[in-house]
Design a protein around this motif. Sequence first.
Motif, PDB file in Angstrom:
ATOM      1  N   ASP A 191      13.938  14.446   1.170  1.00 57.56           N
ATOM      2  CA  ASP A 191      12.185  14.015   0.140  1.00 57.56           C
ATOM      3  C   ASP A 191      11.380  13.570   1.221  1.00 57.56           C
ATOM      4  N   GLU A 192      11.873  12.499   1.684  1.00 62.05           N
ATOM      5  CA  GLU A 192      11.206  10.842   2.792  1.00 62.05           C
ATOM      6  C   GLU A 192      10.969  12.126   3.368  1.00 62.05           C
ATOM      7  N   GLY A 204       8.419   4.418   2.950  1.00 62.94           N
ATOM      8  CA  GLY A 204      10.073   5.410   2.269  1.00 62.94           C
ATOM      9  C   GLY A 204      10.078   6.760   3.300  1.00 62.94           C
ATOM     10  N   GLN A 205       8.772   7.159   3.928  1.00 62.04           N
ATOM     11  CA  GLN A 205       8.572   8.087   4.180  1.00 62.04           C
ATOM     12  C   GLN A 205       8.438   8.272   5.444  1.00 62.04           C
ATOM     13  N   VAL A 206       9.395   8.913   6.208  1.00 57.27           N
ATOM     14  CA  VAL A 206       9.105   9.455   7.427  1.00 57.27           C
ATOM     15  C   VAL A 206       9.225  10.744   8.634  1.00 57.27           C
ATOM     16  N   ARG A 207       7.913  10.655   8.999  1.00 54.82           N
ATOM     17  CA  ARG A 207       7.727  11.843  10.182  1.00 54.82           C
ATOM     18  C   ARG A 207       8.548  12.604  11.092  1.00 54.82           C
ATOM     19  N   ASP A 208       9.199  13.769  11.344  1.00 56.58           N
ATOM     20  CA  ASP A 208       9.410  14.971  11.187  1.00 56.58           C
ATOM     21  C   ASP A 208       9.396  14.765  12.698  1.00 56.58           C
ATOM     22  N   ILE A 209      10.045  14.151  13.496  1.00 60.68           N
ATOM     23  CA  ILE A 209      10.295  14.269  14.870  1.00 60.68           C
ATOM     24  C   ILE A 209      11.147  15.219  15.132  1.00 60.68           C
ATOM     25  N   ASN A 210      12.960  15.283  14.620  1.00 58.79           N
ATOM     26  CA  ASN A 210      13.681  16.038  14.601  1.00 58.79           C
ATOM     27  C   ASN A 210      13.171  17.792  15.228  1.00 58.79           C
ATOM     28  N   PHE A 211      11.850  18.414  14.631  1.00 61.58           N
ATOM     29  CA  PHE A 211      11.821  20.069  14.964  1.00 61.58           C
ATOM     30  C   PHE A 211      11.006  19.455  16.311  1.00 61.58           C
ATOM     31  N   THR A 231      11.559  20.614   3.267  1.00 57.29           N
ATOM     32  CA  THR A 231      11.222  20.945   2.207  1.00 57.29           C
ATOM     33  C   THR A 231      12.686  20.466   1.464  1.00 57.29           C
ATOM     34  N   ALA A 232      12.465  20.179  -0.179  1.00 59.34           N
ATOM     35  CA  ALA A 232      13.323  18.370  -0.528  1.00 59.34           C
ATOM     36  C   ALA A 232      14.441  18.549  -1.317  1.00 59.34           C
ATOM     37  N   ASP A 233      15.457  17.760  -1.004  1.00 57.39           N
ATOM     38  CA  ASP A 233      16.704  17.659  -1.404  1.00 57.39           C
ATOM     39  C   ASP A 233      16.583  18.627  -2.603  1.00 57.39           C
ATOM     40  N   LYS A 263      22.928  14.475  -2.886  1.00 56.15           N
ATOM     41  CA  LYS A 263      22.424  15.126  -2.870  1.00 56.15           C
ATOM     42  C   LYS A 263      22.008  15.837  -1.413  1.00 56.15           C
ATOM     43  N   ASP A 264      22.813  16.124  -0.824  1.00 56.33           N
ATOM     44  CA  ASP A 264      23.150  16.991   0.058  1.00 56.33           C
ATOM     45  C   ASP A 264      23.866  17.881   0.313  1.00 56.33           C
TER      46      ASP A 264
END
Length: 410
Positions: A191-192, A204-211, A231-233, A263-264
């Motif tokens: 969700d974050e 609370g937000q985090v950028r998607d760097i893993n991709f 996608t959200a949790d 929520k995993d």
Amino acid sequence: MKFFNVKTVEETFSLIDEKISKINGTETCPLKEALHRVLAEDITAKENVPAFDRSTVDGYAVFARDTYGSSESMPGFLTAAGEVEMGEEAVFPLSRGNAIYVPTGGMLPPNSDSVLMIEHCEDIGGLLNTYRQVAPGENVIRAGEDIKAGETILKAGTKLRPQEIGALASLGVREVPVYRKITAAYLSTGDEIVPYETESLETGQVRDINFLTVAGLADEWGIDVIYGGITADEYGEFSERARELYERADCLILSGGSSVGAKDYTTEVIQSLGEPGVFVHGISIKPGKPTILAVADGKPVIGLPGHPASAMIIFRLFGERILKRLKGEDTGSRPERIYARITKNIASSPGRSDYIRVRLTETEGEWWAEPIIGKSGLITTLVKSDGIVEINSAKEGISQGDYVPVILST
């Protein structure tokens, strides 16, 4: 179902080798487009390389025994009886007491058994003074010495690097049988998590760097990656998106949601994709313990931790092996390592493999590995590092000055 029953690193590699099979499907690829592709069949040489005896230096083709005893203080003498030009066939055999000039790569005259470098002789009006003796076979490559006709030069499963491409080109190979290229699909969960292009983050937000880091590694391994977004949790959305991507790719990579939080849903989603499902949920490793590996109806599924450094290290260790096996590539041993000396004491827990990010420096001809200590969520620890040191599960740590294996960053 019982999950989060951790495996050792060695058990995990063994399970990957047992569970992951190469893809079906091959194709014929032009040699000039075959870099980093994987051979689907053995390649057998149809001719010798080189095709004729040739010189490795500029010099004179001789009988080695005609030069015995030659030195700077007491030179020998031969008759300079002509030369072989580059690309010309040497037709006339060499006679005793004679020498014939041959350029580097030129064809040796019949009967000659060695070449005296031009630096070690002097042609004075057709009389060749020899200032050094040579041994039979010196400065010569014989026909078929590099590759013999009928020899299996490359085996199925070989990844074609520039040197393999060159060897095939020397045989006149124009196209090669290879496994088809594979595609991986990537989906981030949480969700974050927001797209990495997001200019301004809310609390609370985090950028998607893993991709980008995961896809970057996959690209280096010759894998195309489909980005499935975020996608959200929420189980329904997560499951639907994962299924859609699973259908489009040869391997599904999920980032985040691999632990045992409320929520995993990653494990449930993976189990829903097909049989036999999860074969690893949890590895005795730091960082990256909550890793999930699965096979769903023949397709690998990789559940990476959400923390950037953990995700990248796990993908480097286990994702690469999974994808290489899927490509049909001979995986051989574990990731390549060099050995360096550690600059400080590092404690470790027995029964768990630790991977420590390090910076390499060279001092007095030796490599030293300086630990970069930081939490698994810190991507800058990877930016600063040149590789990772492996402390296997049998050790309680390493001492300053110990030689340690370092897996280099790609």
